[in-house]
Structure formats: structure tokens, C-alpha cells
Design a protein around this motif. Sequence first.
Motif, short mmCIF file in Angstrom:
data_model
loop_
_atom_site.label_atom_id
_atom_site.label_comp_id
_atom_site.label_asym_id
_atom_site.label_seq_id
_atom_site.Cartn_x
_atom_site.Cartn_y
_atom_site.Cartn_z
N TYR A 253 41.45 13.28 -1.90
CA TYR A 253 40.75 13.23 -3.23
C TYR A 253 41.69 13.46 -4.47
O TYR A 253 41.33 14.51 -5.31
CB TYR A 253 39.53 14.22 -3.29
N THR A 254 42.45 12.42 -4.52
CA THR A 254 43.43 12.82 -5.87
C THR A 254 42.79 12.11 -7.18
O THR A 254 43.33 12.48 -8.20
CB THR A 254 44.74 12.05 -5.63
N GLY A 255 42.21 11.05 -6.90
CA GLY A 255 41.60 10.38 -8.18
C GLY A 255 42.61 9.39 -8.68
O GLY A 255 42.62 8.87 -9.83
N ASP B 197 38.62 6.58 -8.78
CA ASP B 197 38.02 7.94 -9.12
C ASP B 197 37.36 8.73 -8.22
O ASP B 197 36.90 8.12 -7.09
CB ASP B 197 37.08 7.73 -10.48
N TYR B 198 36.93 10.32 -8.19
CA TYR B 198 36.41 10.76 -7.22
C TYR B 198 35.01 10.40 -7.03
O TYR B 198 34.71 10.40 -5.78
CB TYR B 198 36.44 12.24 -7.56
N LYS B 199 34.24 10.01 -7.87
CA LYS B 199 32.74 9.34 -7.53
C LYS B 199 32.81 8.37 -6.53
O LYS B 199 32.37 8.00 -5.43
CB LYS B 199 32.26 8.79 -8.93
N THR B 200 34.05 7.26 -6.79
CA THR B 200 33.77 6.08 -5.89
C THR B 200 34.39 6.64 -4.40
O THR B 200 33.94 6.09 -3.37
CB THR B 200 35.15 5.23 -6.34
N GLN B 201 35.46 7.58 -4.38
CA GLN B 201 35.82 8.05 -2.98
C GLN B 201 34.42 8.81 -2.36
O GLN B 201 34.34 8.57 -1.16
CB GLN B 201 36.88 9.14 -3.38
N LYS B 202 33.63 9.56 -3.21
CA LYS B 202 32.59 10.09 -2.53
C LYS B 202 31.56 9.15 -1.99
O LYS B 202 31.26 9.44 -1.03
CB LYS B 202 31.83 10.68 -3.80
N SER C 277 25.45 16.18 -2.43
CA SER C 277 26.76 16.02 -3.12
C SER C 277 27.10 15.09 -4.11
O SER C 277 27.30 15.40 -5.37
CB SER C 277 28.10 16.27 -2.25
N ALA C 278 26.76 13.93 -3.72
CA ALA C 278 27.01 12.75 -4.85
C ALA C 278 25.80 13.08 -5.95
O ALA C 278 26.41 12.94 -7.08
CB ALA C 278 26.70 11.63 -4.10
N ILE C 279 24.70 13.32 -5.49
CA ILE C 279 23.76 13.63 -6.43
C ILE C 279 23.99 14.66 -7.66
O ILE C 279 24.00 14.56 -8.76
CB ILE C 279 22.38 13.43 -6.04
N LYS C 280 24.51 15.57 -6.98
CA LYS C 280 24.56 17.19 -7.43
C LYS C 280 25.73 16.93 -8.48
O LYS C 280 25.74 17.35 -9.82
CB LYS C 280 24.87 18.12 -6.90
N GLU C 281 26.91 16.30 -8.04
CA GLU C 281 28.37 16.31 -8.53
C GLU C 281 28.29 15.05 -9.76
O GLU C 281 29.03 15.31 -10.67
CB GLU C 281 29.40 16.32 -7.86
N PHE C 282 27.83 13.91 -9.41
CA PHE C 282 27.89 12.72 -10.18
C PHE C 282 26.72 12.34 -10.80
O PHE C 282 26.63 11.10 -11.36
CB PHE C 282 28.94 11.53 -9.42
N ASP D 38 22.96 0.80 -2.76
CA ASP D 38 24.32 -0.37 -2.74
C ASP D 38 25.24 -0.02 -1.75
O ASP D 38 25.68 -0.79 -0.92
CB ASP D 38 24.70 -0.52 -4.24
N VAL D 39 25.54 1.31 -1.54
CA VAL D 39 26.65 1.86 -0.32
C VAL D 39 25.81 1.36 1.05
O VAL D 39 26.54 0.93 1.82
CB VAL D 39 26.76 3.20 -0.54
#
Length: 107
Positions: free
Chosen positions: A33-35, A39-44, A66-71, A80-81
Motif C-alpha cells: 500500500y504505497t499509493g 491512491d490508497y482508497k483505490t487500493q482499498k 474499513s473503507a467507510i471509516k477511513e475514506f 460499483d466494486v
Amino acid sequence: MKEDIFYGKGVAYAKKDYPEIYKALVELNEAVYTGKALDYKTQKLIALGITAAKSDDRAVKKQIESAIKEFNVTKDEIVDVLRVVLLTSGNPPFTKAMKILYEVLEE
């Protein structure tokens, strides 16, 4: 922003009894997870798609939370995913992930 969260239940045992293995997992997490290009959101969101495609209920729930909490990822972004999961992995993993999404949103 990125948290060191590992979803396998066995990781807690490694952290306690085999700290060198846990350290290696943390370092691998940081290397992945380097971004740099994504970016990290896309990786998530990619990680969410992979766990959903594998029908790993526990990991899907953790990735969604985690996706909801972090981003502040929205329901529509997650769906969509999951549409891609439907196309590439079929209906069973899609419907399981949709069920988990709505359970998380209702909590």
C-alpha cells in the motif's frame, strides 16, 4: 490514514508468539500500500473486490467497514466494486457481499 489491519484470525497469534513474522507482515503491508500510482482508497476498493470475489464473508465485512471509516466510501462506490465482482465472479459472491454491505450500513 492507512491502518495496519490484518483480517486473518491467526495474525493475533503471530503477533503475540512470533513477532518477527508479524513484523514481516507489517512491512509487506507497507510495501504493497504505497499509493505511488494508485491512491490508497483505490487500493482499498480493489482489496474489497478481491475479498468479495473469494466469498470471504469476514474479510468483506472488515474491508467495507474499513473503507467507510477511513475514506467515507459511499454505498454507491461499494456497489460499483460489487458490480465488477458480479461480472467477473458471478452471482453468489455478489449477493453475499451485497447482504454484508446492507448489514454494515444498518449497524
